[in-house]
Write a protein that holds these residues in place. Sequence first.
Motif, PDB file in Angstrom:
ATOM      1  N   ALA A   1     -31.519 127.731  22.160  1.00  0.00           N
ATOM      2  CA  ALA A   1     -32.014 126.382  21.854  1.00  0.00           C
ATOM      3  C   ALA A   1     -31.018 125.678  20.945  1.00  0.00           C
ATOM      4  O   ALA A   1     -30.545 126.248  19.981  1.00  0.00           O
ATOM      5  CB  ALA A   1     -33.376 126.469  21.169  1.00  0.00           C
TER       6      ALA A   1
ATOM      7  N   GLN B   1     -34.192 127.177  15.350  1.00  0.00           N
ATOM      8  CA  GLN B   1     -35.455 126.777  14.752  1.00  0.00           C
ATOM      9  C   GLN B   1     -35.289 126.629  13.245  1.00  0.00           C
ATOM     10  O   GLN B   1     -34.512 127.341  12.619  1.00  0.00           O
ATOM     11  CB  GLN B   1     -36.534 127.825  15.062  1.00  0.00           C
TER      12      GLN B   1
ATOM     13  N   ALA C   1     -34.647 115.385  22.421  1.00  0.00           N
ATOM     14  CA  ALA C   1     -35.066 116.783  22.510  1.00  0.00           C
ATOM     15  C   ALA C   1     -36.503 116.815  23.006  1.00  0.00           C
ATOM     16  O   ALA C   1     -37.442 116.942  22.222  1.00  0.00           O
ATOM     17  CB  ALA C   1     -34.943 117.462  21.149  1.00  0.00           C
TER      18      ALA C   1
ATOM     19  N   HIS D   1     -38.476 118.867  24.593  1.00  0.00           N
ATOM     20  CA  HIS D   1     -39.352 120.041  24.607  1.00  0.00           C
ATOM     21  C   HIS D   1     -39.398 120.771  23.265  1.00  0.00           C
ATOM     22  O   HIS D   1     -40.070 121.795  23.156  1.00  0.00           O
ATOM     23  CB  HIS D   1     -38.902 121.014  25.700  1.00  0.00           C
ATOM     24  N   HIS D   2     -38.687 120.290  22.273  1.00  0.00           N
ATOM     25  CA  HIS D   2     -38.733 120.921  20.961  1.00  0.00           C
ATOM     26  C   HIS D   2     -38.327 119.902  19.912  1.00  0.00           C
ATOM     27  O   HIS D   2     -37.808 118.845  20.226  1.00  0.00           O
ATOM     28  CB  HIS D   2     -37.804 122.142  20.901  1.00  0.00           C
ATOM     29  N   ARG D   3     -38.548 120.250  18.664  1.00  0.00           N
ATOM     30  CA  ARG D   3     -38.223 119.339  17.581  1.00  0.00           C
ATOM     31  C   ARG D   3     -36.714 119.108  17.501  1.00  0.00           C
ATOM     32  O   ARG D   3     -35.922 120.035  17.628  1.00  0.00           O
ATOM     33  CB  ARG D   3     -38.721 119.933  16.268  1.00  0.00           C
ATOM     34  N   CYS D   4     -36.316 117.854  17.317  1.00  0.00           N
ATOM     35  CA  CYS D   4     -34.906 117.524  17.157  1.00  0.00           C
ATOM     36  C   CYS D   4     -34.451 117.937  15.759  1.00  0.00           C
ATOM     37  O   CYS D   4     -35.073 117.571  14.764  1.00  0.00           O
ATOM     38  CB  CYS D   4     -34.707 116.029  17.359  1.00  0.00           C
ATOM     39  N   VAL D   5     -33.398 118.738  15.689  1.00  0.00           N
ATOM     40  CA  VAL D   5     -32.934 119.274  14.409  1.00  0.00           C
ATOM     41  C   VAL D   5     -31.665 118.549  13.988  1.00  0.00           C
ATOM     42  O   VAL D   5     -30.586 118.800  14.526  1.00  0.00           O
ATOM     43  CB  VAL D   5     -32.672 120.793  14.511  1.00  0.00           C
TER      44      VAL D   5
ATOM     45  N   TRP E   1     -31.126 118.643   8.043  1.00  0.00           N
ATOM     46  CA  TRP E   1     -32.579 118.807   8.096  1.00  0.00           C
ATOM     47  C   TRP E   1     -33.215 119.287   6.789  1.00  0.00           C
ATOM     48  O   TRP E   1     -34.394 118.981   6.534  1.00  0.00           O
ATOM     49  CB  TRP E   1     -32.984 119.733   9.243  1.00  0.00           C
TER      50      TRP E   1
ATOM     51  N   SER F   1     -38.765 113.134  20.659  1.00  0.00           N
ATOM     52  CA  SER F   1     -39.522 113.957  21.601  1.00  0.00           C
ATOM     53  C   SER F   1     -40.123 113.161  22.751  1.00  0.00           C
ATOM     54  O   SER F   1     -40.898 113.692  23.537  1.00  0.00           O
ATOM     55  CB  SER F   1     -40.639 114.696  20.856  1.00  0.00           C
TER      56      SER F   1
ATOM     57  N   LYS G   1     -32.160 118.504  29.620  1.00  0.00           N
ATOM     58  CA  LYS G   1     -32.039 118.998  28.246  1.00  0.00           C
ATOM     59  C   LYS G   1     -30.718 118.496  27.660  1.00  0.00           C
ATOM     60  O   LYS G   1     -29.780 118.179  28.400  1.00  0.00           O
ATOM     61  CB  LYS G   1     -32.087 120.531  28.208  1.00  0.00           C
TER      62      LYS G   1
END
Length: 532
Positions: free
Chosen positions: A89, A93, A142, A144-148, A152, A166, A509
């Motif tokens: 990813a 995370q 992003a 399907h997931h949180r934009c990092v 951050w 999102s 993606k």
Amino acid sequence: MLPAVAAAAVAVMVVVAVVAAVPALWHRLSRSALRRAGARYRRRLELLGTDVRLSQERRLRRLLPPGTARGSEDFRERHPVGQRCADGAPGGQVPPLRPWALLRCCWGTDPPLQGSLLYLDTLHAAFPRALAPQGTALLCWAPHHRCVPAGWPLPSLYCTPAAAGSIPSRAAALRVQLLFALQQRALHVLEAALPAELLDALAALRSGWPELAQDLALGTLRPQPGLPEGLRVQLQALLTPNATRAAELRAECARGFEGIVQRLWPQLEVVVVGTAHGAEQLYCDVLRQAECKGLPFYCPFYRAAGALLGVNLWPEEPAPRFLLCPDWAFCEFLPSPAEEEPRTVLLGELWEGREYGLVLTARPGEYRCHAGEVLRVTGFHKQCPVVEPVRRESQALSVRGESIPEERFCQSLCRAVGMWPGARLVDYVCVESALLGASSGACAPHYEVFVELRGLRDLSEGQRYKLDQCLQEDFPIYKSFRFKGSIGPLRLHMVGAGAFARLREALGKPVPMPRVLQEERLLQLIQSSVIS
């Protein structure tokens, strides 16, 4: 004793809560603490760089199951070099941040956190106003997931709502994020996860600035395809009418789009991009020549196969280079071009000026994977190598085993475009004729190239031939195959504006642009946009 400790803990939490209630004060305290943590890790990095072999052995022990570590030599004997790394990813995370989690962040040891701390410290040292509250706008899709974002651990840095990244539609997400960026005139940093996202957002500005100005003036977010109504209402509540800013946007866009970014955000200091090499380098060049003219670009991180491997400590240099951090992953290297009996060398055994293929052990259970990237060693910081990415091995063109790397093909293409008066290359992809099937006709295997250009509406046959001629001049083996007739003439097609933005959305993606298409659905999409 226990009541006193409990009372002290309650007092600390009350102080933290009070400070957190004052956003500006909380931002200053957080920024100071995180910068101190970044400086501390930089000192630790200097220490780790005095013995990279020991640092790598320690990292390897943490990646192997308990009780199995016997050193890197035993590890390499037990585990042969494997297949390609699994994609990770983007950005990894990150833990949710609460006011009392700041100390935990400052003492964290995971690579994404350490990288972000180094980023914040490096960015502030080079651009002192860059860490102002709400002074950074983010462009990142992003779905399907949180934009990092890069910074951050300091969320008060960003004026962009997290929910905007999102949105299911890439085009809608970038337009919404652009609108929030336009609302904040006092930006110091414009950050994009990929340069292509910044390019497409500014293309939306070119084509839709009257509507954006109207949204700014009224403080509205108009309905659009791909933007769920509930999310639209939620985001619109964060907008306020700003007729002055709308008038400024209209005036600047009416003047043209060269240097528009600096004119819209006069206090902007730097453009931060998640990737500035390989396929994305072309977009950086296009932006530097037009919309972002006069602004420095800073790419802070080097990632491969979803793992963070290096950090750029020299933000003011035009060409990004990365210090490989010895405690972020266990890295091995295969000399490039490959030797007859290839054996990997370790982080402390590299030679300056040479190129190496990357073999990576970054996650437990995924050992000695080909990252599919070639790096060039440009120097050393203590014993840590400083590298620049050169090419992606999967993006070479080859219909007869000739293997033309993506970066050298791009050089030939840019040289050909330079012979077409007024033309500027915006984007391109290549296709090997085998993917076209029967539609390629009965001719010899060949390349088909799809380009988007500015300043040119049509291509003559002579201009089309220039690219094939440049390839023959730059690659003798290609010229030999062309002379023998075992490779047919290259076919060049011109596509309309927006074709590549739709192609990037179809990828599903946020990944660097593939320069060699290998899926029929993507080929059909780009073919449907051909205008010449």
